[in-house]
Enzyme design. Structure first.
Site, PDB file in Angstrom:
ATOM      1  N   GLY A 173       0.706  -1.092   0.079  1.00  9.59           N
ATOM      2  CA  GLY A 173       0.166  -0.084  -0.081  1.00  9.59           C
ATOM      3  C   GLY A 173       0.772   1.348  -0.209  1.00  9.59           C
ATOM      4  CG  ASP A 174       3.961   2.211   2.998  1.00  3.31           C
ATOM      5  OD1 ASP A 174       3.084   3.175   3.586  1.00  3.31           O
ATOM      6  OD2 ASP A 174       4.152   1.407   3.731  1.00  3.31           O
ATOM      7  CE1 TYR A 175       8.663   0.604  -2.092  1.00  6.76           C
ATOM      8  CE2 TYR A 175       7.588  -1.180  -1.091  1.00  6.76           C
ATOM      9  CZ  TYR A 175       8.736  -0.540  -1.395  1.00  6.76           C
ATOM     10  OH  TYR A 175       9.853  -0.710  -0.693  1.00  6.76           O
TER      11      TYR A 175
END
Length: 400
Positions: A173-175
Site C-alpha cells: 500500500g505504501d508503494y
C-alpha cells in the site's frame, strides 16, 4: 545514459516524510532529474534507516539504501521554532514538499498547507496519511498493513475459511500510494506551469488499495455479492491461478477467456475438455474438475516444460519466481530490471532500476541512500548563507 536533460531537471523537492509512501514518490521524481533534499530529525533521522537488514554503514540499512536513492540528506528539527523558520526559508525556493505525518501535525508546528502556500503560491504539497486529510478517521495512525485491511484487499487474500494472509508485501500500500502521489504531483506541476498556481495533493493509503479492486464495488451495488477469499484462483475465471509442476516448482496460468482455454486444451492435447468446458460459465460451474485436470497435466512436466508448451500455444504462463530465480533469469538481466550502484564503505548494491522506461529521457539511479546530514553544509551554507558559527550554534541547540 543520454545527456538529454531529465524531465524533472530543475524541480526541487523537500522530502520531510518517513518510511515509504511519500518518500517513494520523491524517489521516483529523483530518478527523473528532480533535486530531492531529505529533511530528517537530528540525532536519528528517518526510522527507515534502521528498518530491515543492517549494513557496514551506521543507520544505512539495505532498505534505506534502496528507497532513499538519489537523495541528499539534511538534519532539521521541525518541532523547534527555529527549525520551522528555517524550513519556511527552504520552502520559498521549493517546487514540491512530500510529507506523511498524521493530519494536524504540521499545522501544530506552524507549517500547515495554509501557511506554506502563502510563502510560496506555486508550491505543490503531497500529503500522505492512512485515512486522508478529511473524514472521521483522519486522526487514526495508518500503516500499509492497516490500509490493506481497511481498503478491502486483505479480506480477499488467502485460502477460503482460513485467516486472511498478507497480500504480497506488508509495504504494498505504501508503494502504490507513493505512485499515486507522484502522479498527483506531476499533474499539479503541469497545472502550476500553466497557471502559476500550486495545490495540495491528498493521498490516503487505503484509497490506493481500494482503487485496485476491479469490479468489487459495482458488483456489490448491483447484486449484493460479497467477494470472498479465492485462494490461488479467482471467482471470475477458470483455470486462472497457480499450479504445481513435476519438479516441485510452481507456475501461474491465465485463462480469462474461452479462446485462451481453447488454446490451453490444445497444449494439453485434451479436445474433450474444450468440448465439455468451452464456455466460461461451464468452467466456473465445474471448477474442481477443470482445476484437477490442469493440475494433473502441469505435474506431468517440469515448470519450464509447462511454460514452454503453453507459450508455444499462445497460453499466458509464467514462473512463480523466488528472488533467487529472478537473479538468474535472462529476461531480468537483458531488460536491466535491476541495477548495481556502488556505495562507499559497502561496495556494489543491486536494487530495482528506475521505472517507467522513457525512450528519450530515461530515469537513473545515481546514488543510494545518503548518510545522515551529509548535505547540511551545502544547504545551510551555500543556499541559506548561514555562517559556520551560526550552523554550529544551531547544532548545539538541537535544531540541525
Amino acid at each position: 545514459m543520454t545527456d538529454t536533460p531529465k524531465p524533472l531537471s530543475g524541480v526541487r523537492v523537500l522530502d520531510i516524510a518517513s518510511f515509504i509512501a511519500a518518500p517513494f514518490a520523491a524517489s521516483i521524481m529523483s530518478e527523473f532529474g528532480a533535486e530531492v533534499i531529505k529533511v530528517e530529525q537530528p540525532g536519528g533521522g528517518d526510522p527507515w534507516r534502521r528498518y530491515g537488514t543492517k549494513t557496514a554503514l551506521e543507520d544505512c540499512s539495505l532498505a534505506w539504501l534502496t528507497e532513499a536513492r538519489n537523495k541528499r540528506s539534511i538534519t532539521l528539527n521541525l518541532r523547534e521554532v527555529a527549525g520551522s523558520e528555517i524550513f519556511k526559508k527552504l520552502t520559498k525556493d521549493a517546487d514540491v514538499i512530500c510529507e506523511n505525518f498524521r493530519p494536524g501535525t504540521l499545522e501544530k508546528w506552524g507549517l500547515g498547507w495554509d501557511v506554506l502556500k502563502e510563502i510560496n503560491p506555486k508550491l505543490v504539497m503531497l500529503r500522505v496519511s492512512g485515512y486522508g486529510q478529511t473524514g472521521p478517521y483522519k486522526d487514526r495512525p495508518g500503516f500499509a498493513r492497516i490500509a490493506h485491511a481497511y481498503g478491502g484487499l486483505t479480506y480477499l487474500s488467502g485460502i477460503p475459511g482460513e485467516i486472511p494472509v498478507t497480500p504480497g508485501s506488508t509495504s504494498l500500500g505504501d508503494y502504490m500510494t507513493g505512485m499515486y502521489g507522484c502522479i498527483g504531483v506531476m499533474m499539479a506541476l503541469r497545472h502550476r506551469d500553466a497557471t502559476g498556481q500550486g495545490q495540495m495533493v491528498d493521498c490516503a493509503l487505503y484509497e490506493s488499495i481500494f482503487r485496485a479492486l476491479d469490479e468489487i464495488a459495482p458488483r456489490y451495488q448491483v447484486d449484493g455479492f460479497v467477494r470472498q477469499p479465492e485462494g490461488t484462483g479467482t471467482v471470475n475465471a477458470c483455470p486462472h491461478g497457480h499450479f504445481p509442476a513435476g519438479d516441485e516448482k510452481f507456475l501461474a496460468i491465465a485463462c480469462t477467456t474461452d479462446k485462451m482455454f481453447e488454446r490451453l486444451t490444445v497444449a494439453m492435447q485434451r479436445p474433450d475438455l474444450s468440448e465439455r468446458f468451452g464456455e466460461q460459465a461451464k468452467r466456473l460451474a465445474g471448477r474442481e474438475i477443470v482445476l484437477a485436470e490442469v493440475e494433473a497435466w502441469t505435474k506431468s512436466m517440469t515448470r519450464d516444460e509447462v511454460i514452454e508448451v503453453c507459450t508455444a500455444n499462445g497460453v499466458p504462463a509464467g514462473a512463480i519466481n523466488s528472488i533467487e530465480d529472478i537473479f538468474n533469469d535472462p529476461h531480468f538481466k537483458e531488460r536491466g530490471t535491476m541495477t548495481s550502484v556502488n556505495v562507499p564503505g559497502i561496495g556494489d548494491v543491486i536494487v530495482p532500476a528506475a521505472l517507467p522506461r522513457l525512450s528519450e529521457t530515461p530515469g537513473e539511479v545515481k546514488t543510494l541512500g545518503p548518510t545522515l546530514g551529509e548535505a547540511n553544509d551545502m544547504v545551510y551554507g551555500d543556499w541559506l548563507n548561514l555562517s559556520q558559527d551560526e550552523r554550529e550554534q544551531l547544532k548545539t541547540d538541537g535544531v540541525i
